[in-house]
Design a protein around this motif. Structure first.
Motif, PDB file in Angstrom:
ATOM      1  N   LYS A  45      31.453  -8.665   8.060  1.00 45.53           N
ATOM      2  CA  LYS A  45      30.535  -9.110   9.114  1.00 45.53           C
ATOM      3  C   LYS A  45      29.158  -8.470   8.968  1.00 45.53           C
ATOM      4  O   LYS A  45      28.132  -9.153   8.967  1.00 45.53           O
ATOM      5  CB  LYS A  45      31.113  -8.768  10.501  1.00 45.53           C
ATOM      6  N   THR A  46      29.165  -7.147   8.866  1.00 41.98           N
ATOM      7  CA  THR A  46      27.892  -6.438   8.774  1.00 41.98           C
ATOM      8  C   THR A  46      27.154  -6.812   7.486  1.00 41.98           C
ATOM      9  O   THR A  46      25.935  -6.951   7.469  1.00 41.98           O
ATOM     10  CB  THR A  46      28.134  -4.921   8.847  1.00 41.98           C
ATOM     11  N   THR A  47      27.906  -7.019   6.427  1.00 43.58           N
ATOM     12  CA  THR A  47      27.290  -7.418   5.164  1.00 43.58           C
ATOM     13  C   THR A  47      26.616  -8.781   5.308  1.00 43.58           C
ATOM     14  O   THR A  47      25.497  -8.987   4.828  1.00 43.58           O
ATOM     15  CB  THR A  47      28.355  -7.476   4.055  1.00 43.58           C
ATOM     16  N   PRO A  85      21.578  -3.273  15.057  1.00 42.85           N
ATOM     17  CA  PRO A  85      22.575  -2.864  14.076  1.00 42.85           C
ATOM     18  C   PRO A  85      23.811  -2.260  14.726  1.00 42.85           C
ATOM     19  O   PRO A  85      23.787  -1.870  15.897  1.00 42.85           O
ATOM     20  CB  PRO A  85      21.835  -1.807  13.252  1.00 42.85           C
ATOM     21  N   GLN A  86      24.860  -2.188  13.947  1.00 42.87           N
ATOM     22  CA  GLN A  86      26.123  -1.629  14.442  1.00 42.87           C
ATOM     23  C   GLN A  86      25.994  -0.122  14.651  1.00 42.87           C
ATOM     24  O   GLN A  86      26.468   0.416  15.646  1.00 42.87           O
ATOM     25  CB  GLN A  86      27.202  -1.929  13.405  1.00 42.87           C
ATOM     26  N   GLU A  87      25.336   0.536  13.705  1.00 46.12           N
ATOM     27  CA  GLU A  87      25.180   1.990  13.806  1.00 46.12           C
ATOM     28  C   GLU A  87      24.077   2.306  14.801  1.00 46.12           C
ATOM     29  O   GLU A  87      23.068   1.618  14.851  1.00 46.12           O
ATOM     30  CB  GLU A  87      24.780   2.575  12.447  1.00 46.12           C
ATOM     31  N   LEU A 159      23.452  -9.497  16.804  1.00 46.71           N
ATOM     32  CA  LEU A 159      23.983  -8.357  17.548  1.00 46.71           C
ATOM     33  C   LEU A 159      25.265  -7.919  16.857  1.00 46.71           C
ATOM     34  O   LEU A 159      26.281  -8.603  16.939  1.00 46.71           O
ATOM     35  CB  LEU A 159      24.290  -8.771  18.988  1.00 46.71           C
ATOM     36  N   ASP A 160      25.195  -6.788  16.161  1.00 54.81           N
ATOM     37  CA  ASP A 160      26.380  -6.330  15.430  1.00 54.81           C
ATOM     38  C   ASP A 160      27.156  -5.371  16.331  1.00 54.81           C
ATOM     39  O   ASP A 160      26.772  -4.221  16.499  1.00 54.81           O
ATOM     40  CB  ASP A 160      25.951  -5.648  14.118  1.00 54.81           C
ATOM     41  N   GLU A 161      28.202  -5.872  16.921  1.00 60.47           N
ATOM     42  CA  GLU A 161      29.022  -5.131  17.886  1.00 60.47           C
ATOM     43  C   GLU A 161      28.182  -4.517  18.998  1.00 60.47           C
ATOM     44  O   GLU A 161      28.138  -3.300  19.146  1.00 60.47           O
ATOM     45  CB  GLU A 161      29.820  -4.050  17.166  1.00 60.47           C
ATOM     46  N   PRO A 162      27.530  -5.390  19.773  1.00 60.48           N
ATOM     47  CA  PRO A 162      26.600  -4.887  20.789  1.00 60.48           C
ATOM     48  C   PRO A 162      27.291  -4.086  21.875  1.00 60.48           C
ATOM     49  O   PRO A 162      26.663  -3.269  22.531  1.00 60.48           O
ATOM     50  CB  PRO A 162      25.999  -6.163  21.378  1.00 60.48           C
TER      51      PRO A 162
HETATM   52 MG   LIG Z   1      30.407  -4.011  10.719  1.00 59.65          MG
END
Ligand SMILES: [Mg+2]
Ligand SMILES: Nc1ncnc2c1ncn2[C@@H]1O[C@H](COP(=O)(O)OP(=O)(O)OP(=O)(O)O)[C@@H](O)[C@H]1O
Lengths: 317, 255
Positions: A45-47, A85-87, A159-162
């Motif tokens: 997903k993040t990629t 981002p997720q991080e 939104l990566d894992e908001p």
């Molecule tokens: Mg991810």
């Protein structure tokens, strides 16, 4: 609602170590929709998001956003794309207001105090505008990241894992904000591990695993196919076999007959109604129970039941 | 959308602000170090030294001391500017923004070079407290300092992208730049060295920088100003080429 705003064709990504994080992905996102990308840890997903946002160099494939080929006209395309981002990476010593204003400038927009204030207020950050980001809680930091991504008024928002690490109440608030953005015409692509979240917000859902998109469908259709409800009913007295009154329900006895386990329904909420009917049937049959634990399946559960436990979400490699 | 002027400006201003936040470290510390050099080498030891090429010893060492601080500070400042976002992960925003190599360089390298110019001005100001000196070609000196500041900001930028640990980040300024500057004629004229060291010293590129700056100050130098200038411009060109390559390939920036 059907004009594609983002088109991904034959996208693959092989990382330096040889990990194939994306494998020939095709995806088309419609203008104005909320698209939820679901998948276990390490699914890619993040990629995928990184490839669109310029953080990851695709190995092969073509990405078109707003009609611009990202390999060539990335400037025009990126100006209209926002990323959360997720991080939780933020400039810890910067104040909230300055960090968000900076993001706006970075994307080429003239300063606009009123707009920034509006964004900060909508994320309940206005009171914290002069605080250094390091002084904020994790959930607040995530909202700062959202504010930064909104500062340049993107048309397409990732939104990566908001809602990772955000408490339940705020999570609801965030869902509302995301719906609000959609109303303003922003197209949203989000990733999540929670099917409820996709259920709450998404118009369409894509399932990704091992770098491949397994299916893309309208949420409602998919929820009916994948969703289940699970209820654990603690019985006052152990039973050795199911009484006929409840034999028609999808239930089984567990824990030496002390627990009745229901698993059924679909994503449309029919499972909850059926559990209610089940409890009434128990009452009618004179079976006493001391507790009920009911929950809708998470994506992880679905993967386990769908794909077998070997393919269940990997723990950190 | 062509060149993203606002993007470049935003980076530039933010990087400058970052320096003011750490004003003590980035301004006061070098000033203190330079002052100590002036006291020890300029006043204490220098008072017993013969003038070199007609220049008072304390004045003679000014260009070298300036170069010493300038190279170290510019390089580490600039390398930190880009290393920190990589380290903390905030670089995602830069990579996802409509900014290319030109905006990034103007923002980061421009800010680092600006800081270095401010620093140079402060050091030269500090020097007047200890030594009476006159700059022979002030405009030339300004130009040369700017050129060196820009080149080493670019160099620091490359260093900050190359480094994958704080250790590597610190190693170049401390282990290479400082020793080479010391040996590059900061405290002596190269022709004061015995054979064959005066020739060997010319293998040190920084000797040319010190010599070039000293020429703009006092009109005399170990090597021709043209050679110094040419070498500096060559270094600048190499750094620009390397950075263009980094952006083209995404090396250490994009996965
Ligand atoms: Mg991810
Ligand atoms: N920088 C990298 N270098 C090498 N491999 C990577 C890198 N980033 C991710 N991977 C690998 O690529 C695969 C996909 O990772 P990705 O981060 O896209 O997954 P994800 O779906 O976002 O997972 P999660 O739900 O945990 O966030 C994983 O196997 C991961 O280990």
């Amino acid at each position: 609602m059907s004009e594609p705003i983002l088109t991904i064709e034959g996208l693959s990504k092989v990382y330096k170590g040889g990990v194939r994080a994306l494998d020939n992905v095709d995806l088309s996102i419609r203008k104005g929709e909320i698209f939820a990308l679901l998948g276990p840890n390490g699914a890619g997903k993040t990629t995928l998001i990184g490839a669109v946002c310029g953080l990851v160099r695709p190995t092969t494939g073509r990405i078109t956003a707003f009609g611009h080929d990202l390999a060539k006209d990335w400037r025009q395309a990126r100006a209209q794309i926002g990323l959360v981002p997720q991080e939780l990476s933020t400039d810890m010593f910067e104040t909230v207001l300055r960090a968000v204003s900076y993001s706006r400038g970075l994307f080429g927009h003239a300063p606009d105090k009123a707009r920034i204030e509006e964004i900060l207020r909508s994320l309940s950050l206005w009171e914290k505008r002069d605080s250094q980001i390091r002084e904020l809680s994790g959930g607040m930091k995530r909202r700062v990241l959202i504010a930064k991504a909104l500062a340049h008024e993107p048309e397409l928002l990732f939104l990566d894992e908001p809602t990772a690490g955000v408490d339940v109440e705020l999570r609801k608030g965030m869902w509302e904000q995301i719906s609000g953005l959609k109303e303003r015409g922003v197209t949203i692509i989000l990733t999540t591990h929670y099917i409820e979240e996709a259920e709450e917000m998404a118009d369409r859902v894509g399932i990704i695993r091992g770098g491949q998109i397994l299916m893309v469908d309208d949420k409602d259709a998919m929820m009916e196919r994948l969703g289940t409800t699970e209820a654990l009913i603690e019985l006052a007295e152990a039973m050795s076999e199911l009484p006929p009154e409840i034999a028609a329900f999808p239930v089984e006895l567990r824990d030496g007959g002390r627990e009745l386990c229901y698993r059924g329904g679909d994503g449309s909420g029919s499972g909850k109604a059926e559990v209610a009917a089940l409890t009434m049937a128990l009452t009618r049959a004179g079976i006493e129970y001391t507790g009920i634990d009911i929950h809708d399946s998470s994506l992880e559960d679905i993967f386990v039941s769908l794909l077998g436990s070997e393919d269940a979400p990997e723990e950190a490699a | 959308m062509g060149f993203n002027f606002r993007g470049a400006w935003s980076i530039y201003i933010r990087e400058l602000m970052r320096a003011f936040r750490t004003a003590f470290q980035s301004i006061l510390a070098p000033v203190l170090t330079t002052s100590l050099y002036f006291i020890v080498f300029g006043s204490a030891i220098g008072s017993r030294m013969e003038p070199i090429g007609g220049v008072e010893y304390a004045a003679f060492i000014i260009p070298g001391l300036l170069m010493l601080t300038l190279l170290g500070e510019t390089t580490s400042n600039s390398s930190f500017g880009i290393y920190m976002p990589r380290f903390t992960g905030t670089i995602y925003e830069l990579l996802s923004a409509p900014v290319g190599v030109a905006e990034t360089l103007i923002g980061f390298v421009g800010a680092a070079a600006t800081k270095s110019l401010i620093l140079a001005a402060i050091i030269l100001g500090t020097a007047t407290l200890f030594v009476d000196y006159q700059i022979k070609y002030p405009l030339f000196a300004l130009g040369y300092i700017t050129l060196v500041a820009a080149s080493f900001s670019l160099f620091g930028f490359i260093l900050g992208i190359w480094a994958d640990s704080f250790e590597k980040l610190g190693i170049i300024p401390v282990l290479i730049l400082t020793p080479l500057t010391f040996l590059g004629g900061t405290f002596y004229s190269l022709d004061m060295l015995p054979e064959p060291w005066d020739t060997i010293a010319l293998a040190n590129p920084i000797a040319f920088l010190v010599s070039g700056l000293r020429w703009t100050f006092y009109g005399s130098s170990d090597v021709s100003i043209a050679v110094s200038l040419g070498l500096t411009l060559g270094f600048l060109a190499i750094c620009v080429t390397v950075i263009a390559f980094i952006f083209k390939t995404g090396w250490r920036l994009r996965e």
